[in-house]
Scaffold this active site. Structure first.
Site, short mmCIF file in Angstrom:
data_model
loop_
_atom_site.label_atom_id
_atom_site.label_comp_id
_atom_site.label_asym_id
_atom_site.label_seq_id
_atom_site.Cartn_x
_atom_site.Cartn_y
_atom_site.Cartn_z
N CYS A 113 23.01 -57.14 -67.00
CA CYS A 113 22.48 -55.86 -66.50
C CYS A 113 21.00 -55.66 -66.82
CB CYS A 113 23.29 -54.70 -67.07
SG CYS A 113 25.02 -54.75 -66.57
N HIS A 250 18.90 -48.28 -65.97
CA HIS A 250 20.10 -48.99 -65.52
C HIS A 250 21.23 -47.99 -65.40
CE1 HIS A 250 23.34 -51.68 -65.06
NE2 HIS A 250 23.83 -51.51 -66.28
N ASN A 280 28.03 -49.28 -61.23
CA ASN A 280 27.13 -50.16 -62.01
C ASN A 280 26.93 -51.46 -61.21
OD1 ASN A 280 25.99 -51.98 -63.79
ND2 ASN A 280 27.30 -51.40 -65.52
O1 UT7 Z 1 26.17 -52.33 -67.77
C1 UT7 Z 1 26.44 -52.92 -68.98
C2 UT7 Z 1 26.65 -51.91 -69.99
N1 UT7 Z 1 27.95 -51.29 -69.83
C3 UT7 Z 1 28.11 -50.06 -70.23
O2 UT7 Z 1 27.14 -49.48 -70.63
C4 UT7 Z 1 29.48 -49.46 -70.25
C5 UT7 Z 1 29.59 -48.61 -71.47
N2 UT7 Z 1 30.89 -47.97 -71.66
C6 UT7 Z 1 31.31 -46.95 -70.90
O3 UT7 Z 1 30.68 -46.56 -69.96
C7 UT7 Z 1 32.59 -46.23 -71.34
O4 UT7 Z 1 32.94 -46.65 -72.64
C8 UT7 Z 1 33.78 -46.46 -70.38
C9 UT7 Z 1 33.53 -45.69 -69.11
C10 UT7 Z 1 33.94 -47.94 -70.10
C11 UT7 Z 1 35.07 -45.91 -71.01
O5 UT7 Z 1 34.93 -44.56 -71.36
P1 UT7 Z 1 35.39 -44.06 -72.81
O6 UT7 Z 1 35.18 -42.61 -72.85
O7 UT7 Z 1 34.66 -44.88 -73.84
O8 UT7 Z 1 36.94 -44.34 -72.78
P2 UT7 Z 1 37.81 -45.28 -73.73
O9 UT7 Z 1 37.51 -46.70 -73.48
O10 UT7 Z 1 37.73 -44.78 -75.13
O11 UT7 Z 1 39.25 -44.95 -73.18
C12 UT7 Z 1 39.84 -43.64 -73.34
C13 UT7 Z 1 41.23 -43.66 -72.73
C14 UT7 Z 1 42.08 -44.85 -73.20
O12 UT7 Z 1 43.40 -44.42 -73.30
P3 UT7 Z 1 44.06 -44.07 -74.73
O13 UT7 Z 1 43.95 -45.34 -75.53
O14 UT7 Z 1 43.21 -42.97 -75.27
O15 UT7 Z 1 45.46 -43.69 -74.37
C15 UT7 Z 1 41.96 -45.82 -72.05
O16 UT7 Z 1 43.06 -46.69 -71.97
O17 UT7 Z 1 41.12 -43.79 -71.31
C16 UT7 Z 1 41.91 -44.90 -70.88
N3 UT7 Z 1 41.27 -45.49 -69.70
C17 UT7 Z 1 41.48 -45.04 -68.47
N4 UT7 Z 1 42.26 -44.05 -67.98
C18 UT7 Z 1 42.25 -43.85 -66.65
C19 UT7 Z 1 40.40 -46.51 -69.66
N5 UT7 Z 1 40.04 -46.75 -68.39
C20 UT7 Z 1 40.70 -45.86 -67.62
C21 UT7 Z 1 40.75 -45.58 -66.25
N6 UT7 Z 1 41.52 -44.58 -65.82
N7 UT7 Z 1 40.03 -46.29 -65.36
#
Ligand code: UT7
Length: 323
Positions: A113, A250, A280
């Site tokens: 990225c 980005h 992204n």
């Molecule tokens: O470009 C390169 C750099 N990349 C980035 O900068 C990405 C950085 N990370 C992010 O943008 C975020 O961390 C994400 C969008 C990927 C995830 O958001 P989050 O608020 O950090 O969520 P999380 O990973 O802590 O997940 C929270 C909950 C989990 O469920 P439990 O364990 O709390 O029951 C996940 O399993 O949300 C669940 N979850 C989803 N639920 C519905 C994860 N993905 C999804 C989804 N739909 N697509």
């Protein structure tokens, strides 16, 4: 001193748009979750047979037209991608041939990225060293090809696209009032490999592999690293956040954009946002945002732009540019 002036910008997005609801029909997710956690509402996906080089070529043609440049003026192509057409030759070489360019150098660089920022820094240094007079710097990706479409934690985040700029050598005064690339700052920390990677490759598995990410961990590093590298750019140029006309970041997550702006004390109106419509697009996201905001008249000649990105590796970097 010689400066690399951005003479033109161009972008290209594949025709097919995939809305969140379409993904919610395939994996256990919802429009509500995706919008709330990322700000993404839709992304573009390349058609069957449409390759990274195809996206890159159109973006490059549009950048050349915007610059009023012809292809034979170009003596360097630096193309940032993590999703090349083939392992070799470089996608840049294919784009060179498609544009009818017969001279100079053409190569790919890989910083995921952060790729466009790395590519811009490389081309800027070629120009400052006198080895290039006019360069095409391209970020182009087809991440749809390396996504695990059954993994809801990653497949909802990414999209395909390409962006390009034409850099031209011009005389500057060596001051921050010059037009062109004023500074670039690049970083890498290979110890963070396991937080964001593709689980395949020619030398490891002989397969293309799929993107794997520990999103929460990446998020934490992103906010810290981006604020640091933006601060580094401002300090090196004797400027403050108040001097910046536009932050062109980005586009990974709206919450990361908001967090970076808050840390800088920058008002949200000064940030170019495309993540809601593009998702992204990895190395393409910064030049796509630049092209869009220049084309609609938001970004104007003479304005000061701060570009930043962070991605797998980890890699991260910033570029301060006066248009
Ligand atoms: O470009 C390169 C750099 N990349 C980035 O900068 C990405 C950085 N990370 C992010 O943008 C975020 O961390 C994400 C969008 C990927 C995830 O958001 P989050 O608020 O950090 O969520 P999380 O990973 O802590 O997940 C929270 C909950 C989990 O469920 P439990 O364990 O709390 O029951 C996940 O399993 O949300 C669940 N979850 C989803 N639920 C519905 C994860 N993905 C999804 C989804 N739909 N697509």
């Amino acid at each position: 001193m010689i400066r690399s002036v951005i003479a033109g910008c161009g972008g290209y997005l594949p025709a097919r748009i995939v809305h969140n609801d379409e993904l919610a029909a395939k994996v256990d997710t919802s429009d509500e979750w995706i919008v709330e956690r990322t700000g993404i509402r839709q992304r573009h996906v390349a058609a069957d047979g449409e390759m990274t080089s195809d996206l890159a070529r159109v973006a490059a043609e549009r950048a050349l037209a915007d610059a009023g440049a012809t292809a034979d003026e170009i003596d360097l192509i630096v193309l940032a991608t993590a999703t090349p057409d083939q392992t070799f030759p470089a996608t840049a070489a294919r784009v060179q041939a498609q544009l009818g360019i017969r001279r100079g150098a053409a190569f790919d660089i890989q910083a995921v990225c952060t790729g466009f920022i790395y590519a811009l820094a490389i081309a800027d240094n070629f120009i400052k060293a006198g080895q290039s007079r006019a360069a095409l710097v391209i970020g182009a990706e087809t991440f749809s090809r390396i996504l695990d479409w059954e993994d809801r934690t990653t497949c909802v985040l990414f999209g395909d696209g390409a962006g390009a700029v034409v850099l031209r050598a011009a005389e500057g005064q060596g001051r921050n009032t010059d037009r062109g690339v004023l500074s670039t700052h690049l970083h890498a920390d290979g110890r963070q490999h396991d937080l964001l990677y593709v689980d395949g490759g020619p030398s490891s598995t002989q397969t293309t592999g799929h993107l794997r990410m520990l999103g929460k961990e990446v998020f934490r590093h992103a906010v810290v690293n981006l604020a640091a590298v933006v601060g580094e750019a401002l300090k090196a140029n004797d400027l403050t956040a108040a001097d910046i006309d536009w932050l062109v970041p980005h586009q990974a997550n709206k919450r990361i954009l908001d967090g970076t702006a808050r840390k800088l004390g920058l008002s949200p109106e000064k940030i170019v946002v495309t993540v809601d419509r593009h998702g992204n697009t990895s190395a393409a996201s910064v030049p796509l945002a630049l092209a869009e905001a220049k084309a609609d008249g938001r970004i104007r000649p003479g304005q000061l732009l701060l570009l930043e990105a962070m991605g797998g590796g980890f890699t991260w970097g910033s570029a301060l540019v006066r248009l």
